[in-house]
Design a protein around this motif. Structure first.
Motif, PDB file in Angstrom:
ATOM      1  N   ALA A   1      78.862   2.295  54.523  1.00  0.00           N
ATOM      2  CA  ALA A   1      78.288   2.302  53.180  1.00  0.00           C
ATOM      3  C   ALA A   1      78.793   3.534  52.436  1.00  0.00           C
ATOM      4  CB  ALA A   1      76.772   2.310  53.262  1.00  0.00           C
ATOM      5  N   PRO A   2      78.801   3.496  51.127  1.00  0.00           N
ATOM      6  CA  PRO A   2      79.255   4.654  50.352  1.00  0.00           C
ATOM      7  C   PRO A   2      78.477   5.907  50.719  1.00  0.00           C
ATOM      8  CG  PRO A   2      79.002   2.740  48.934  1.00  0.00           C
ATOM      9  CD  PRO A   2      78.439   2.353  50.258  1.00  0.00           C
ATOM     10  N   GLY A   3      79.189   6.982  51.020  1.00  0.00           N
ATOM     11  CA  GLY A   3      78.551   8.236  51.340  1.00  0.00           C
ATOM     12  C   GLY A   3      77.967   8.334  52.727  1.00  0.00           C
ATOM     13  N   LYS A   4      78.182   7.304  53.540  1.00  0.00           N
ATOM     14  CA  LYS A   4      77.623   7.313  54.888  1.00  0.00           C
ATOM     15  C   LYS A   4      78.713   7.190  55.930  1.00  0.00           C
ATOM     16  CE  LYS A   4      73.040   5.513  53.756  1.00  0.00           C
ATOM     17  NZ  LYS A   4      71.994   4.513  54.127  1.00  0.00           N
ATOM     18  N   GLU A   5      78.373   7.550  57.149  1.00  0.00           N
ATOM     19  CA  GLU A   5      79.296   7.420  58.250  1.00  0.00           C
ATOM     20  C   GLU A   5      79.422   5.948  58.663  1.00  0.00           C
ATOM     21  OE1 GLU A   5      80.331  11.157  58.166  1.00  0.00           O
ATOM     22  OE2 GLU A   5      81.020   9.928  59.855  1.00  0.00           O
ATOM     23  N   ARG A   6      80.568   5.622  59.223  1.00  0.00           N
ATOM     24  CA  ARG A   6      80.753   4.274  59.757  1.00  0.00           C
ATOM     25  C   ARG A   6      79.822   4.072  60.951  1.00  0.00           C
ATOM     26  NH1 ARG A   6      86.771   3.025  61.039  1.00  0.00           N
ATOM     27  NH2 ARG A   6      86.405   4.783  62.436  1.00  0.00           N
ATOM     28  N   GLU A   7      79.261   2.864  61.054  1.00  0.00           N
ATOM     29  CA  GLU A   7      78.362   2.562  62.162  1.00  0.00           C
ATOM     30  C   GLU A   7      78.717   1.221  62.782  1.00  0.00           C
ATOM     31  OE1 GLU A   7      74.335   2.266  60.858  1.00  0.00           O
ATOM     32  OE2 GLU A   7      74.698   0.550  59.559  1.00  0.00           O
ATOM     33  N   GLY A   8      78.446   1.115  64.051  1.00  0.00           N
ATOM     34  CA  GLY A   8      78.677  -0.144  64.742  1.00  0.00           C
ATOM     35  C   GLY A   8      77.601  -1.156  64.404  1.00  0.00           C
ATOM     36  N   VAL A   9      77.995  -2.388  64.272  1.00  0.00           N
ATOM     37  CA  VAL A   9      77.076  -3.481  63.931  1.00  0.00           C
ATOM     38  C   VAL A   9      76.919  -4.432  65.105  1.00  0.00           C
ATOM     39  CG1 VAL A   9      76.739  -5.472  62.432  1.00  0.00           C
ATOM     40  CG2 VAL A   9      77.614  -3.324  61.478  1.00  0.00           C
ATOM     41  N   SER A  10      78.044  -4.801  65.714  1.00  0.00           N
ATOM     42  CA  SER A  10      77.978  -5.731  66.839  1.00  0.00           C
ATOM     43  C   SER A  10      79.213  -5.592  67.704  1.00  0.00           C
ATOM     44  CB  SER A  10      77.844  -7.178  66.350  1.00  0.00           C
ATOM     45  OG  SER A  10      79.073  -7.622  65.795  1.00  0.00           O
ATOM     46  N   CYS A  11      79.124  -6.167  68.888  1.00  0.00           N
ATOM     47  CA  CYS A  11      80.263  -6.189  69.803  1.00  0.00           C
ATOM     48  C   CYS A  11      80.176  -7.474  70.613  1.00  0.00           C
ATOM     49  CB  CYS A  11      80.217  -4.968  70.719  1.00  0.00           C
ATOM     50  SG  CYS A  11      81.558  -4.864  71.929  1.00  0.00           S
ATOM     51  N   ILE A  12      81.295  -8.205  70.665  1.00  0.00           N
ATOM     52  CA  ILE A  12      81.341  -9.421  71.463  1.00  0.00           C
ATOM     53  C   ILE A  12      82.375  -9.226  72.568  1.00  0.00           C
ATOM     54  CG2 ILE A  12      83.014 -10.528  69.895  1.00  0.00           C
ATOM     55  CD1 ILE A  12      81.572 -13.215  70.566  1.00  0.00           C
TER      56      ILE A  12
ATOM     57  N   ARG B   1      69.261 -11.109  62.637  1.00  0.00           N
ATOM     58  CA  ARG B   1      69.791 -11.568  61.353  1.00  0.00           C
ATOM     59  C   ARG B   1      71.295 -11.852  61.419  1.00  0.00           C
ATOM     60  NH1 ARG B   1      69.907  -8.193  57.181  1.00  0.00           N
ATOM     61  NH2 ARG B   1      70.018  -6.278  58.445  1.00  0.00           N
ATOM     62  N   PHE B   2      72.018 -11.131  62.244  1.00  0.00           N
ATOM     63  CA  PHE B   2      73.468 -11.290  62.369  1.00  0.00           C
ATOM     64  C   PHE B   2      73.786 -11.950  63.713  1.00  0.00           C
ATOM     65  CE2 PHE B   2      75.005  -7.527  59.515  1.00  0.00           C
ATOM     66  CZ  PHE B   2      74.180  -7.979  58.497  1.00  0.00           C
ATOM     67  N   THR B   3      74.807 -12.777  63.702  1.00  0.00           N
ATOM     68  CA  THR B   3      75.274 -13.420  64.928  1.00  0.00           C
ATOM     69  C   THR B   3      76.792 -13.341  64.980  1.00  0.00           C
ATOM     70  OG1 THR B   3      73.423 -14.996  64.858  1.00  0.00           O
ATOM     71  CG2 THR B   3      75.277 -15.526  66.304  1.00  0.00           C
ATOM     72  N   VAL B   4      77.303 -12.854  66.090  1.00  0.00           N
ATOM     73  CA  VAL B   4      78.752 -12.770  66.268  1.00  0.00           C
ATOM     74  C   VAL B   4      79.189 -13.883  67.215  1.00  0.00           C
ATOM     75  CG1 VAL B   4      78.591 -11.087  68.158  1.00  0.00           C
ATOM     76  CG2 VAL B   4      80.688 -11.234  66.777  1.00  0.00           C
ATOM     77  N   SER B   5      80.338 -14.468  66.925  1.00  0.00           N
ATOM     78  CA  SER B   5      80.867 -15.545  67.760  1.00  0.00           C
ATOM     79  C   SER B   5      82.380 -15.495  67.714  1.00  0.00           C
ATOM     80  CB  SER B   5      80.357 -16.907  67.288  1.00  0.00           C
ATOM     81  OG  SER B   5      80.792 -17.165  65.960  1.00  0.00           O
ATOM     82  N   ARG B   6      83.001 -16.238  68.604  1.00  0.00           N
ATOM     83  CA  ARG B   6      84.461 -16.254  68.593  1.00  0.00           C
ATOM     84  C   ARG B   6      84.972 -17.661  68.809  1.00  0.00           C
ATOM     85  NH1 ARG B   6      85.832 -11.676  72.386  1.00  0.00           N
ATOM     86  NH2 ARG B   6      87.892 -12.088  71.549  1.00  0.00           N
ATOM     87  N   ASP B   7      86.127 -17.934  68.222  1.00  0.00           N
ATOM     88  CA  ASP B   7      86.818 -19.212  68.378  1.00  0.00           C
ATOM     89  C   ASP B   7      88.221 -18.878  68.858  1.00  0.00           C
ATOM     90  OD1 ASP B   7      88.251 -21.595  68.109  1.00  0.00           O
ATOM     91  OD2 ASP B   7      87.154 -22.194  66.321  1.00  0.00           O
ATOM     92  N   ASP B   8      88.428 -19.000  70.164  1.00  0.00           N
ATOM     93  CA  ASP B   8      89.713 -18.606  70.726  1.00  0.00           C
ATOM     94  C   ASP B   8      90.855 -19.487  70.224  1.00  0.00           C
ATOM     95  OD1 ASP B   8      88.314 -17.682  73.972  1.00  0.00           O
ATOM     96  OD2 ASP B   8      88.527 -16.537  72.114  1.00  0.00           O
ATOM     97  N   ALA B   9      90.564 -20.727  69.934  1.00  0.00           N
ATOM     98  CA  ALA B   9      91.606 -21.627  69.440  1.00  0.00           C
ATOM     99  C   ALA B   9      92.143 -21.160  68.085  1.00  0.00           C
ATOM    100  CB  ALA B   9      91.065 -23.041  69.331  1.00  0.00           C
ATOM    101  N   LYS B  10      91.279 -20.486  67.334  1.00  0.00           N
ATOM    102  CA  LYS B  10      91.682 -19.980  66.014  1.00  0.00           C
ATOM    103  C   LYS B  10      91.980 -18.478  66.047  1.00  0.00           C
ATOM    104  CE  LYS B  10      89.160 -23.494  63.414  1.00  0.00           C
ATOM    105  NZ  LYS B  10      88.137 -23.770  62.377  1.00  0.00           N
ATOM    106  N   ASN B  11      91.896 -17.887  67.247  1.00  0.00           N
ATOM    107  CA  ASN B  11      92.157 -16.453  67.381  1.00  0.00           C
ATOM    108  C   ASN B  11      91.306 -15.642  66.411  1.00  0.00           C
ATOM    109  OD1 ASN B  11      93.690 -14.946  69.212  1.00  0.00           O
ATOM    110  ND2 ASN B  11      95.288 -14.488  67.719  1.00  0.00           N
TER     111      ASN B  11
END
Length: 139
Positions: free
Chosen positions: A40-51, A73-83
């Motif tokens: 965010a503006p004026g803030k340090e980078r922060e981790g949100v998720s890791c898959i 509220r957030f969901t991380v997913s991956r589609d290996d076929a689409k890289n």
């Protein structure tokens, strides 16, 4: 050349939803754990998720990590076929505003991250980064 490219950022109202995409080229993203980060503006980078990586590894890293601020509220997913790795964001709040960036690293174990203890430092573990996509949430 290897690249990560994010897309899907937009301006939305509070309570809205967005899906961010992180597309890899030049390498197989499944061999890498992928983190999402925001700044965010004026803030340090922060981790949100890791898959965790979906290809290779020893099978011990099966847990997806979420920062407490986005859990549920957030969901991380991956589609290996689409890289591609996705970050589905719902019930967005103004405090979710920032530049969202994905990053990949082969040796990262997402299960090692522990709540908010690591959100400020986990970026150090990732070696390949995209350019980011802007998310703006208005009240």
């Amino acid at each position: 050349q290897s690249h990560l490219v994010e897309s899907g950022g937009d301006s939305v109202q509070s309570g809205g939803s967005l899906r961010l995409s992180c597309v890899a080229s030049g390498f197989t993203l499944g061999h890498y754990a992928v983190g999402w980060f925001r700044q965010a503006p004026g803030k340090e980078r922060e981790g949100v998720s890791c898959i965790p990586r979906s290809i290779g590894g020893d099978g011990s890293d099966v847990s997806t990590f979420y920062a407490n601020s986005v859990k549920g509220r957030f969901t991380v997913s991956r589609d290996d076929a689409k890289n591609t790795v996705y970050l589905q964001m719902t019930s967005l709040k103004p405090e979710d505003t920032g530049v969202y960036t994905c990053a990949a690293e082969s040796w990262v174990l997402c299960s090692h991250y522990d709540g908010d203890l690591d959100v400020g430092t986990m970026a150090r573990d990732f070696g390949s980064w995209g350019q980011g996509t802007q998310v703006t949430v208005s009240s």
